[in-house]
Motif scaffolding. Structure first.
Motif, mmCIF file in Angstrom:
data_model
loop_
_atom_site.group_PDB
_atom_site.id
_atom_site.type_symbol
_atom_site.label_atom_id
_atom_site.label_comp_id
_atom_site.label_asym_id
_atom_site.label_seq_id
_atom_site.Cartn_x
_atom_site.Cartn_y
_atom_site.Cartn_z
ATOM 1 N N ILE A 81 -8.700 -1.323 -2.907
ATOM 2 C CA ILE A 81 -8.628 -0.342 -1.168
ATOM 3 C C ILE A 81 -7.993 0.866 -2.070
ATOM 4 O O ILE A 81 -8.306 1.920 -1.193
ATOM 5 N N LEU A 82 -6.899 1.083 -2.437
ATOM 6 C CA LEU A 82 -6.184 2.785 -2.122
ATOM 7 C C LEU A 82 -7.765 3.919 -2.896
ATOM 8 O O LEU A 82 -7.860 4.573 -2.842
ATOM 9 N N ASN A 83 -8.343 3.121 -3.680
ATOM 10 C CA ASN A 83 -8.959 3.256 -4.835
ATOM 11 C C ASN A 83 -10.372 4.259 -4.558
ATOM 12 O O ASN A 83 -10.793 5.245 -4.452
ATOM 13 N N ASP A 84 -11.155 2.724 -3.562
ATOM 14 C CA ASP A 84 -12.144 2.592 -2.970
ATOM 15 C C ASP A 84 -11.906 4.181 -2.214
ATOM 16 O O ASP A 84 -12.925 4.590 -1.540
ATOM 17 N N TRP A 85 -11.136 3.611 -0.581
ATOM 18 C CA TRP A 85 -11.080 4.263 0.677
ATOM 19 C C TRP A 85 -10.246 5.602 0.387
ATOM 20 O O TRP A 85 -10.386 6.737 1.475
ATOM 21 N N PHE A 86 -9.342 6.089 -0.405
ATOM 22 C CA PHE A 86 -8.507 6.975 -0.366
ATOM 23 C C PHE A 86 -9.002 7.460 -1.181
ATOM 24 O O PHE A 86 -8.056 8.727 -1.891
ATOM 25 N N GLY A 87 -9.687 7.452 -2.720
ATOM 26 C CA GLY A 87 -9.655 8.373 -4.385
ATOM 27 C C GLY A 87 -8.159 8.035 -4.626
ATOM 28 O O GLY A 87 -7.913 8.745 -5.199
ATOM 29 N N ILE A 88 -7.383 7.006 -4.381
ATOM 30 C CA ILE A 88 -5.443 7.156 -5.427
ATOM 31 C C ILE A 88 -5.283 5.649 -6.032
ATOM 32 O O ILE A 88 -6.119 4.282 -6.042
ATOM 33 N N ARG A 89 -5.325 6.507 -7.119
ATOM 34 C CA ARG A 89 -5.311 5.524 -8.144
ATOM 35 C C ARG A 89 -3.809 5.431 -9.345
ATOM 36 O O ARG A 89 -2.962 6.152 -9.636
ATOM 37 N N LEU A 90 -2.933 4.189 -8.756
ATOM 38 C CA LEU A 90 -1.668 4.164 -9.559
ATOM 39 C C LEU A 90 -2.105 3.144 -11.307
ATOM 40 O O LEU A 90 -1.096 4.231 -12.048
ATOM 41 N N VAL A 91 -2.494 2.764 -11.520
ATOM 42 C CA VAL A 91 -2.474 2.427 -12.620
ATOM 43 C C VAL A 91 -3.030 3.723 -14.167
ATOM 44 O O VAL A 91 -3.821 4.336 -13.605
ATOM 45 N N PHE A 92 -1.655 3.323 -14.659
ATOM 46 C CA PHE A 92 -2.213 4.132 -16.053
ATOM 47 C C PHE A 92 -1.531 5.931 -15.391
ATOM 48 O O PHE A 92 -2.609 6.188 -15.802
ATOM 49 N N THR A 93 -1.357 5.520 -14.628
ATOM 50 C CA THR A 93 -0.899 7.132 -14.124
ATOM 51 C C THR A 93 0.873 7.345 -14.129
ATOM 52 O O THR A 93 1.695 6.356 -14.230
ATOM 53 N N ALA A 94 1.146 8.377 -14.064
ATOM 54 C CA ALA A 94 2.796 8.705 -13.496
ATOM 55 C C ALA A 94 3.305 8.266 -12.130
ATOM 56 O O ALA A 94 4.118 7.839 -12.310
ATOM 57 N N ASN A 95 2.149 8.051 -11.142
ATOM 58 C CA ASN A 95 2.498 7.571 -9.999
ATOM 59 C C ASN A 95 2.567 5.782 -10.333
ATOM 60 O O ASN A 95 3.784 5.061 -9.132
ATOM 61 N N GLY A 96 2.672 5.607 -10.751
ATOM 62 C CA GLY A 96 1.835 4.575 -11.411
ATOM 63 C C GLY A 96 3.612 3.806 -12.294
ATOM 64 O O GLY A 96 4.352 2.942 -11.190
ATOM 65 N N ALA A 97 4.097 4.671 -13.019
ATOM 66 C CA ALA A 97 5.063 4.856 -14.075
ATOM 67 C C ALA A 97 6.461 5.078 -12.545
ATOM 68 O O ALA A 97 7.259 4.149 -12.918
ATOM 69 N N ALA A 98 6.246 5.455 -11.288
ATOM 70 C CA ALA A 98 6.845 5.478 -10.345
ATOM 71 C C ALA A 98 7.534 4.397 -9.590
ATOM 72 O O ALA A 98 8.216 4.015 -9.404
ATOM 73 N N LEU A 99 5.994 4.014 -9.138
ATOM 74 C CA LEU A 99 6.009 2.879 -9.097
ATOM 75 C C LEU A 99 6.356 1.365 -9.575
ATOM 76 O O LEU A 99 7.320 0.037 -8.862
ATOM 77 N N ALA A 100 5.578 1.158 -11.142
ATOM 78 C CA ALA A 100 6.979 -0.037 -11.418
ATOM 79 C C ALA A 100 8.558 -0.103 -11.635
ATOM 80 O O ALA A 100 9.062 -0.709 -11.925
ATOM 81 N N CYS A 101 9.054 1.745 -11.893
ATOM 82 C CA CYS A 101 10.521 1.642 -11.446
ATOM 83 C C CYS A 101 10.994 1.801 -10.358
ATOM 84 O O CYS A 101 12.074 0.963 -10.216
ATOM 85 N N ALA A 102 10.293 2.130 -8.645
ATOM 86 C CA ALA A 102 11.175 1.499 -7.861
ATOM 87 C C ALA A 102 10.608 -0.081 -7.380
ATOM 88 O O ALA A 102 11.660 -0.932 -7.473
ATOM 89 N N VAL A 103 10.177 -1.149 -7.962
ATOM 90 C CA VAL A 103 9.518 -1.920 -8.548
ATOM 91 C C VAL A 103 11.009 -2.604 -8.999
ATOM 92 O O VAL A 103 11.534 -3.396 -8.481
#
Length: 227
Positions: A81-103
């Motif tokens: 949904i994030l990728n198709d609707w908003f163009g947001i891709r978390l996997v293999f990105t710095a934002n994804g690293a932040a999400l992993a650390c947040a969890v």
């Protein structure tokens, strides 16, 4: 030993600092909300929520990273949904690293905030209520100031923990120099490289300094905020 860092090593340090800050920014508001919910004895499913929140503390970080891939990957229920609707891709990105650390650091924030909440005198909240303060007013004028030491302590502890997170980050965000390679991943890469022991030692020293500085700062702030 020369402790001067290369440009790539400095990039890993800077990325770690940014990712850790993003992780705390993402997780802290939710940690406060969840802590307030867990304080409510009559909350339906309170035990289940408490177990779910603390799962990252007992699960292998690699498992947490794999679960994030399932949920937030580009074919996952949320990631698509994030990728198709908003163009947001978390996997293999710095934002994804932040999400992993947040969890991974989320339970640390919740535990610190809950300990602080448990010390809040409910009589003060009841007194504010009798004086006409609504629930939102009571929270911002009474509860939040009294729980502030736990909030700050939890945030700083989570920040320090995020600086050292490895398993979930490498699984969900991969290890791309200059993009997702944080300090622990750079140390891992150096150890896998022939002759990289010196670089690993330099980066490990930086890691220790950042962790100790974060913990000392948390102790100092906590003491200043205690009544």
């Amino acid at each position: 030993m020369d402790f001067g860092l290369s440009a790539e090593e400095w990039q890993a340090v800077r990325l770690s600092v940014v990712v850790a800050a993003q992780a705390v920014t993402m997780g802290l508001p939710l940690a406060i909300l969840v802590s307030l919910l867990l304080r409510w004895p009559g909350l339906p499913g309170r035990t289940a929520l408490n177990i779910f929140v603390h799962l990252p503390l007992v699960l292998p970080p690699v498992v947490v990273g794999w679960m994030l891939l399932i949920v937030f990957g580009i074919r996952g229920p949320i990631g698509q949904i994030l990728n198709d609707w908003f163009g947001i891709r978390l996997v293999f990105t710095a934002n994804g690293a932040a999400l992993a650390c947040a969890v991974m650091s989320f339970p640390l924030m919740v535990r610190a905030i809950r300990l602080s909440l448990d010390s809040v005198d409910r009589g003060l909240e009841d007194a504010a209520s009798t004086l006409g303060a609504k629930s939102v007013d009571r929270f911002f004028t009474v509860t939040l100031p009294l729980m502030a030491p736990g909030v700050v302590s939890g945030a700083i502890t989570a920040y320090a923990a995020s600086l050292g997170e490895f398993g979930a980050v490498i699984t969900f965000a991969s290890n791309v120099p200059g993009q997702t390679q944080t300090l622990p991943l750079a140390i891992f890469t150096a150890l896998q490289t022939p002759g990289g022991e010196e670089a690993a030692a330099r980066l490990s020293l930086i890691s220790v300094v950042l962790a100790v500085a974060g913990l000392l700062f948390g102790e100092w702030v906590g003491k200043r905020l205690r009544p």
